[in-house]
Design a protein around this motif. Structure first.
Motif, PDB file in Angstrom:
ATOM      1  N   ASN A   1      38.312  83.317  35.726  1.00  0.00           N
ATOM      2  CA  ASN A   1      37.270  82.909  36.670  1.00  0.00           C
ATOM      3  C   ASN A   1      37.275  83.646  38.005  1.00  0.00           C
ATOM      4  OD1 ASN A   1      36.545  80.719  34.854  1.00  0.00           O
ATOM      5  ND2 ASN A   1      38.393  79.677  35.589  1.00  0.00           N
ATOM      6  N   VAL A   2      38.240  84.544  38.204  1.00  0.00           N
ATOM      7  CA  VAL A   2      38.383  85.227  39.495  1.00  0.00           C
ATOM      8  C   VAL A   2      38.604  86.721  39.268  1.00  0.00           C
ATOM      9  CG1 VAL A   2      39.635  85.314  41.692  1.00  0.00           C
ATOM     10  CG2 VAL A   2      39.438  83.137  40.453  1.00  0.00           C
TER      11      VAL A   2
ATOM     12  N   LEU B   1      33.893  84.667  34.520  1.00  0.00           N
ATOM     13  CA  LEU B   1      33.592  85.967  35.120  1.00  0.00           C
ATOM     14  C   LEU B   1      34.581  87.046  34.671  1.00  0.00           C
ATOM     15  CD1 LEU B   1      31.352  86.811  37.087  1.00  0.00           C
ATOM     16  CD2 LEU B   1      32.964  86.510  38.956  1.00  0.00           C
ATOM     17  N   GLY B   2      35.857  86.659  34.472  1.00  0.00           N
ATOM     18  CA  GLY B   2      36.856  87.643  34.069  1.00  0.00           C
ATOM     19  C   GLY B   2      37.290  87.524  32.622  1.00  0.00           C
ATOM     20  N   PHE B   3      36.603  86.684  31.847  1.00  0.00           N
ATOM     21  CA  PHE B   3      37.005  86.459  30.458  1.00  0.00           C
ATOM     22  C   PHE B   3      36.850  87.741  29.629  1.00  0.00           C
ATOM     23  CE2 PHE B   3      35.904  85.005  26.088  1.00  0.00           C
ATOM     24  CZ  PHE B   3      37.144  84.464  25.765  1.00  0.00           C
ATOM     25  N   GLN B   4      37.980  88.192  29.059  1.00  0.00           N
ATOM     26  CA  GLN B   4      38.030  89.405  28.226  1.00  0.00           C
ATOM     27  C   GLN B   4      37.471  90.626  28.951  1.00  0.00           C
ATOM     28  OE1 GLN B   4      36.092  88.410  24.479  1.00  0.00           O
ATOM     29  NE2 GLN B   4      37.970  87.436  23.698  1.00  0.00           N
ATOM     30  N   ALA B   5      37.516  90.610  30.285  1.00  0.00           N
ATOM     31  CA  ALA B   5      37.001  91.740  31.065  1.00  0.00           C
ATOM     32  C   ALA B   5      38.135  92.670  31.463  1.00  0.00           C
ATOM     33  CB  ALA B   5      36.283  91.220  32.311  1.00  0.00           C
ATOM     34  N   ARG B   6      37.757  93.923  31.760  1.00  0.00           N
ATOM     35  CA  ARG B   6      38.736  94.918  32.175  1.00  0.00           C
ATOM     36  C   ARG B   6      38.203  95.671  33.390  1.00  0.00           C
ATOM     37  NH1 ARG B   6      40.482  97.871  26.453  1.00  0.00           N
ATOM     38  NH2 ARG B   6      41.371  96.005  25.433  1.00  0.00           N
ATOM     39  N   PRO B   7      39.110  96.289  34.173  1.00  0.00           N
ATOM     40  CA  PRO B   7      38.645  97.102  35.299  1.00  0.00           C
ATOM     41  C   PRO B   7      37.649  98.158  34.835  1.00  0.00           C
ATOM     42  CG  PRO B   7      41.006  96.775  35.444  1.00  0.00           C
ATOM     43  CD  PRO B   7      40.592  96.203  34.121  1.00  0.00           C
TER      44      PRO B   7
ATOM     45  N   THR C   1      26.236  89.287  37.295  1.00  0.00           N
ATOM     46  CA  THR C   1      25.997  88.657  38.598  1.00  0.00           C
ATOM     47  C   THR C   1      25.481  87.222  38.470  1.00  0.00           C
ATOM     48  OG1 THR C   1      23.799  89.667  38.660  1.00  0.00           O
ATOM     49  CG2 THR C   1      25.587  90.850  39.765  1.00  0.00           C
ATOM     50  N   ALA C   2      24.909  86.903  37.327  1.00  0.00           N
ATOM     51  CA  ALA C   2      24.401  85.540  37.127  1.00  0.00           C
ATOM     52  C   ALA C   2      25.543  84.528  37.066  1.00  0.00           C
ATOM     53  CB  ALA C   2      23.564  85.470  35.855  1.00  0.00           C
ATOM     54  N   ARG C   3      26.758  84.996  36.788  1.00  0.00           N
ATOM     55  CA  ARG C   3      27.906  84.101  36.685  1.00  0.00           C
ATOM     56  C   ARG C   3      28.606  83.873  38.031  1.00  0.00           C
ATOM     57  NH1 ARG C   3      30.399  83.310  31.577  1.00  0.00           N
ATOM     58  NH2 ARG C   3      29.288  84.322  29.845  1.00  0.00           N
ATOM     59  N   ILE C   4      28.268  84.659  39.049  1.00  0.00           N
ATOM     60  CA  ILE C   4      28.949  84.564  40.339  1.00  0.00           C
ATOM     61  C   ILE C   4      28.577  83.256  41.029  1.00  0.00           C
ATOM     62  CG2 ILE C   4      29.227  85.586  42.630  1.00  0.00           C
ATOM     63  CD1 ILE C   4      28.588  88.314  41.379  1.00  0.00           C
TER      64      ILE C   4
ATOM     65  N   ASN D   1      46.204  89.880  47.498  1.00  0.00           N
ATOM     66  CA  ASN D   1      46.916  88.632  47.800  1.00  0.00           C
ATOM     67  C   ASN D   1      45.956  87.452  47.860  1.00  0.00           C
ATOM     68  OD1 ASN D   1      49.328  89.987  47.928  1.00  0.00           O
ATOM     69  ND2 ASN D   1      49.386  90.121  50.159  1.00  0.00           N
ATOM     70  N   MET D   2      44.811  87.681  48.474  1.00  0.00           N
ATOM     71  CA  MET D   2      43.827  86.608  48.595  1.00  0.00           C
ATOM     72  C   MET D   2      43.284  86.223  47.222  1.00  0.00           C
ATOM     73  SD  MET D   2      40.515  86.520  51.117  1.00  0.00           S
ATOM     74  CE  MET D   2      39.661  84.982  51.485  1.00  0.00           C
ATOM     75  N   GLY D   3      43.018  87.224  46.388  1.00  0.00           N
ATOM     76  CA  GLY D   3      42.524  86.957  45.041  1.00  0.00           C
ATOM     77  C   GLY D   3      43.532  86.189  44.211  1.00  0.00           C
ATOM     78  N   ALA D   4      44.814  86.562  44.337  1.00  0.00           N
ATOM     79  CA  ALA D   4      45.865  85.862  43.595  1.00  0.00           C
ATOM     80  C   ALA D   4      45.988  84.416  44.063  1.00  0.00           C
ATOM     81  CB  ALA D   4      47.194  86.600  43.769  1.00  0.00           C
ATOM     82  N   GLN D   5      45.817  84.194  45.372  1.00  0.00           N
ATOM     83  CA  GLN D   5      45.894  82.824  45.901  1.00  0.00           C
ATOM     84  C   GLN D   5      44.743  81.979  45.361  1.00  0.00           C
ATOM     85  OE1 GLN D   5      45.668  82.514  50.181  1.00  0.00           O
ATOM     86  NE2 GLN D   5      46.284  80.367  50.195  1.00  0.00           N
ATOM     87  N   ILE D   6      43.543  82.543  45.352  1.00  0.00           N
ATOM     88  CA  ILE D   6      42.378  81.808  44.836  1.00  0.00           C
ATOM     89  C   ILE D   6      42.560  81.493  43.356  1.00  0.00           C
ATOM     90  CG2 ILE D   6      39.889  81.959  44.382  1.00  0.00           C
ATOM     91  CD1 ILE D   6      39.710  83.725  46.907  1.00  0.00           C
TER      92      ILE D   6
END
Length: 282
Positions: free
Chosen positions: A10-11, A29-35, A41-44, A58-63
């Protein structure tokens, strides 16, 4: 937009049109996704912008470590605080509140109670933030099966204050709040009487100190030459000036920086205004 990093389902980390790294949240949003993958954008649901030099990873890991429903709850509750305080609250405040609420909810579920210090200081120094925090607690509790204690408003108020101090560090806000208490102690010892911290003069003094701390953090003390005015104020308010020097000594010791004569001048004027108010009953 494309994905730079996936934190969990989800992040994700991405980059906006201006090139800033941002954290995006949304179910799946991040399900089975890769860099490198494109973002739907509809999922944001929420966009977090790392501010004040915060590290996006760090902020992303905290969220990612906070349950999504708690992030949403914090976001909704802070909208109330932002309206009451008539200010925009940066992304890191949402994250900090979500993290705090999540931990508070877990503590209640585990039967762990906390006693918050600085209750008296927060109620006197930050009445607006405390009132907004109390409404946040009420909003949150209306949506929980196990309500968190009303005293959580003390800590939440300090998160709101932290946004105003622009320090980016809640421990620094606790330190500054303790310093407020020490300064009032020095003030009362110098004049041999208590001061009502609910007066307009006290509020102006506190506001001045809050902006003083921000200036100190940025290295932007008041330094224009006001020698003639300074001499006149020292002569007109010798007791207030002597007290301001004592306050300055405490500030320099606690903050580790020399304070300019002009900052002492403004402190003197605030002390003189406070001293002109009638004494409070002990």
């Amino acid at each position: 937009m494309e994905i730079l990093r996936v934190f969990n389902n989800n992040v994700v980390l991405s980059r906006d049109a201006s090139g800033r790294e941002i954290i995006l949240t949304g179910r799946g949003l991040g399900f089975q996704a890769r860099p490198g993958d494109s973002i739907d954008t509809a999922r944001i649901v929420r966009t977090f912008v790392p501010d004040d030099g915060r590290d996006p990873d760090n902020m992303g890991a905290q969220i990612a470590a906070i349950p999504p429903e708690h992030v949403l709850l914090a976001d909704e509750a802070l909208a109330i605080a932002a309206r009451e305080l008539d200010t925009d609250l940066p992304s890191h405040v949402v994250v900090a509140l979500a993290d705090h609420l999540s931990f508070a909810i877990k503590r209640v579920h585990s039967g762990i109670a906390l006693d918050y210090p600085l209750r008296s200081e927060v109620s006197h120094l930050y009445p607006k933030e405390l009132a907004a925090a109390a409404h946040i607690v009420a909003y949150v509790n209306a949506r929980l099966d196990e309500p968190i204690p009303d005293d959580e408003a003390i800590a939440i108020a300090l998160h709101l204050v932290n946004a105003g101090f622009a320090t980016g560090d809640l421990s620094e806000t606790y330190r500054i709040t303790g310093l407020f208490r020490q300064l009032f102690d020095v003030l009362e010892q110098a004049y041999g009487r208590p001061f009502d911290r609910d007066t307009v003069s006290a509020a102006r003094f506190i506001t001045h100190l809050r902006y003083f701390f921000i200036r100190m953090k940025k290295g932007e003390q008041l330094s224009e030459g006001h020698e003639i005015l300074a001499a006149a104020i020292q002569q007109a308010y010798p007791e207030a000036y002597a007290c301001a020097l004592k306050l300055t000594a405490v500030l320099e010791l606690r903050l580790g920086d020399e304070i300019t004569d002009n900052e002492v001048l403004y402190l003197t004027m605030h002390v003189a205004r406070l001293a002109s108010e009638p004494a409070t009953a002990c």
